[in-house]
Design a protein around this motif. Structure first.
Motif, short mmCIF file in Angstrom:
data_model
loop_
_atom_site.label_atom_id
_atom_site.label_comp_id
_atom_site.label_asym_id
_atom_site.label_seq_id
_atom_site.Cartn_x
_atom_site.Cartn_y
_atom_site.Cartn_z
N VAL A 1 52.33 26.49 43.60
CA VAL A 1 51.65 25.45 44.37
C VAL A 1 50.30 25.99 44.80
CG1 VAL A 1 53.77 24.36 45.17
CG2 VAL A 1 52.79 26.21 46.50
N PRO A 2 49.28 25.12 44.85
CA PRO A 2 47.96 25.58 45.31
C PRO A 2 47.98 25.88 46.79
CG PRO A 2 47.97 23.20 44.93
CD PRO A 2 49.30 23.71 44.46
N PRO A 3 47.07 26.74 47.24
CA PRO A 3 46.05 27.45 46.47
C PRO A 3 46.65 28.59 45.65
CG PRO A 3 45.99 28.14 48.76
CD PRO A 3 46.98 27.02 48.70
N TYR A 4 46.02 28.87 44.51
CA TYR A 4 46.50 29.91 43.61
C TYR A 4 45.75 31.21 43.93
CZ TYR A 4 47.94 25.64 41.28
OH TYR A 4 48.47 24.40 41.02
N THR A 5 46.49 32.18 44.45
CA THR A 5 45.91 33.46 44.83
C THR A 5 46.18 34.47 43.72
OG1 THR A 5 46.27 32.99 47.18
CG2 THR A 5 45.86 35.28 46.54
N VAL A 6 45.11 34.90 43.07
CA VAL A 6 45.20 35.84 41.95
C VAL A 6 44.81 37.21 42.46
CG1 VAL A 6 44.48 36.36 39.59
CG2 VAL A 6 44.60 33.98 40.36
N LEU A 7 45.71 38.18 42.35
CA LEU A 7 45.43 39.56 42.72
C LEU A 7 45.32 40.38 41.44
CD1 LEU A 7 47.94 40.05 45.69
CD2 LEU A 7 45.56 39.25 45.76
N ALA A 8 44.24 41.10 41.30
CA ALA A 8 44.00 41.92 40.11
C ALA A 8 43.64 43.33 40.55
CB ALA A 8 42.88 41.31 39.26
N VAL A 9 44.45 44.29 40.13
CA VAL A 9 44.20 45.69 40.46
C VAL A 9 43.24 46.27 39.42
CG1 VAL A 9 45.24 47.97 40.68
CG2 VAL A 9 46.40 45.96 41.62
N GLY A 10 42.21 46.93 39.90
CA GLY A 10 41.21 47.53 39.01
C GLY A 10 40.12 48.19 39.84
N GLN A 11 39.00 48.44 39.21
CA GLN A 11 37.88 49.07 39.89
C GLN A 11 37.09 48.03 40.67
OE1 GLN A 11 35.60 51.30 37.05
NE2 GLN A 11 37.30 52.67 36.51
N GLY A 12 37.63 47.64 41.81
CA GLY A 12 37.07 46.70 42.76
C GLY A 12 35.79 45.98 42.40
N GLN A 13 34.65 46.51 42.86
CA GLN A 13 33.36 45.84 42.70
C GLN A 13 32.98 45.68 41.24
OE1 GLN A 13 31.50 44.47 45.28
NE2 GLN A 13 30.49 43.55 43.50
N GLN A 14 33.26 46.69 40.43
CA GLN A 14 32.94 46.61 39.00
C GLN A 14 33.75 45.50 38.34
OE1 GLN A 14 33.57 50.26 36.89
NE2 GLN A 14 32.91 49.44 34.92
N LEU A 15 35.03 45.38 38.69
CA LEU A 15 35.86 44.33 38.13
C LEU A 15 35.35 42.95 38.54
CD1 LEU A 15 38.40 43.32 36.67
CD2 LEU A 15 39.69 43.73 38.78
N SER A 16 34.94 42.81 39.81
CA SER A 16 34.42 41.53 40.28
C SER A 16 33.14 41.15 39.57
CB SER A 16 34.19 41.61 41.80
OG SER A 16 33.59 40.41 42.27
N THR A 17 32.23 42.10 39.42
CA THR A 17 30.96 41.81 38.76
C THR A 17 31.16 41.45 37.30
OG1 THR A 17 29.83 43.33 40.28
CG2 THR A 17 28.67 42.72 38.25
N ARG A 18 31.99 42.20 36.61
CA ARG A 18 32.23 41.91 35.19
C ARG A 18 32.86 40.53 35.00
NH1 ARG A 18 34.72 47.52 32.59
NH2 ARG A 18 32.79 48.74 32.64
N PHE A 19 33.80 40.21 35.86
CA PHE A 19 34.45 38.90 35.70
C PHE A 19 33.47 37.76 35.97
CE2 PHE A 19 36.61 35.32 37.81
CZ PHE A 19 37.38 34.87 36.74
N GLN A 20 32.70 37.86 37.04
CA GLN A 20 31.78 36.75 37.35
C GLN A 20 30.70 36.59 36.29
OE1 GLN A 20 30.73 36.22 41.66
NE2 GLN A 20 31.78 38.20 41.91
N ASN A 21 30.35 37.65 35.58
CA ASN A 21 29.35 37.56 34.52
C ASN A 21 29.95 37.22 33.17
OD1 ASN A 21 27.31 38.21 36.35
ND2 ASN A 21 27.49 40.42 35.95
N SER A 22 31.26 37.21 33.07
CA SER A 22 31.91 36.91 31.79
C SER A 22 31.93 35.40 31.53
CB SER A 22 33.35 37.44 31.82
OG SER A 22 34.13 36.70 32.74
N PRO A 23 32.17 34.97 30.29
CA PRO A 23 32.25 33.53 29.99
C PRO A 23 33.33 32.83 30.82
CG PRO A 23 32.03 34.80 27.97
CD PRO A 23 32.23 35.79 29.06
N ASP A 24 34.46 33.49 31.06
CA ASP A 24 35.50 32.86 31.85
C ASP A 24 35.10 32.74 33.31
OD1 ASP A 24 37.36 32.59 29.68
OD2 ASP A 24 37.66 34.75 29.79
N GLY A 25 34.36 33.72 33.83
CA GLY A 25 33.86 33.61 35.20
C GLY A 25 32.83 32.49 35.32
#
Length: 299
Positions: free
Chosen positions: A231-255
């Motif tokens: 049920v919404p809201p959908y909270t997605v937790l992704a373990v990785g290299q914090g800021q680098q993971l966030s930047t890469r995702f937002q700049n990716s086609p899916d982001g």
């Protein structure tokens, strides 16, 4: 003494008082003539012909009495049947409630048994990985989702359009995405794939751990992850290299796709970097084609 003839005294005549209801002629007419003239004439004709009022002949009186007795008998029988049937219906209702409660309890027991068996299978799998995985046991457990994980990463919250939450007709009433403002299963698929490609090592949606065999589908109005509705809201937790993971995702086609949903359709999103995330283990890891390696170290 001659005098003028005396006049009789003049007396003022007192008029009779009028009726107090003289000004209410319509009401007076209704009260004095409550029966319409047409009905009065019809009643008079019946009295003259002898067809109105109480039956005159013995046969007619017996028929009337028989009709009254029959009506009273029908009412009495109906009341008696209702009184007799009431306990039976109450008993059947109670028995039905007991059956439903018993079936519900059995279903709950079976569900608890399934959960216990699933946890036992998961524990055995983790033990087998630790025993036969060699130096890569922890890595294999992490990648397969067989063990809980903890570490830095990103928290991404995806929610429906605000107006879509307030609608009374249920999600996806129409085929157009712009008309509903709802998050769809394929949107979550692109989000998860984008996080994997951006370097995420483990992902969970609403505490539902994803593995290489996880499926995100739709069933009616709900989004399913491994056949479990979310049920919404959908909270997605992704373990990785914090800021680098966030930047890469937002700049990716899916982001960028997620950003377009926010700009064009009102989908609400929020991404933040977290220092300590805790992801649960997958309920169970289904092995489809893998087989134990023959030789040393196998049992």
């Amino acid at each position: 003494m001659c005098g003028m003839p005396q006049q009789p005294p003049v007396r003022s005549t007192v008029s009779r008082p009028s009726r107090p209801d003289a000004s209410m002629s319509l009401l007076t007419t209704v009260m004095d003539h409550s029966l319409d003239e047409g009905y009065a004439e019809a009643a008079a004709r019946k009295r003259e012909s002898g067809t109105g009022g109480v039956p005159k002949t013995l046969r007619a009186k017996l028929g009337l009495a028989a009709g009254l007795v029959l009506a009273a008998l029908v009412v009495t029988v109906g009341a008696a049947q209702a009184r007799i049937a009431a306990p039976v219906l109450a008993k059947e209702r109670a028995e039905l409630i007991d059956r439903v409660e018993s079936a519900t309890a059995d279903a709950d027991d079976l569900e608890d048994e399934v959960d216990n068996l699933r946890n036992d299978v998961s524990a055995r799998q983790r033990a087998a990985l630790r025993k036969h995985g060699g130096g890569r046991a922890e890595l294999v457990s992490l990648l397969s989702g067989a063990t809980p994980v903890r570490g830095p990463g990103v928290r991404l919250v995806v929610n429906d359009k605000k107006q879509a939450d307030q609608g009374g007709g249920g999600p996806r009433d129409s085929a157009g995405f712009s008309d509903t403002g709802r998050v769809r299963d394929r949107d979550m698929q692109r989000v998860v794939n984008g996080l994997w490609q951006s370097g995420a090592e483990a992902i969970a949606i609403n505490d539902q751990r994803l593995t290489a065999l996880s499926a995100i589908r739709a069933a009616g109005d709900a989004i399913l992850v491994d056949n479990k509705p979310l049920v919404p809201p959908y909270t997605v937790l992704a373990v990785g290299q914090g800021q680098q993971l966030s930047t890469r995702f937002q700049n990716s086609p899916d982001g960028q796709y997620l950003h377009a949903l926010q700009e064009n359709f009102g989908i609400r999103t929020n991404i933040s970097v977290a220092d300590d995330l805790r992801l649960p283990a997958a309920p169970s890891v289904t092995v489809r084609t893998a087989q134990p390696k023959a030789g040393k170290g196998t049992s």
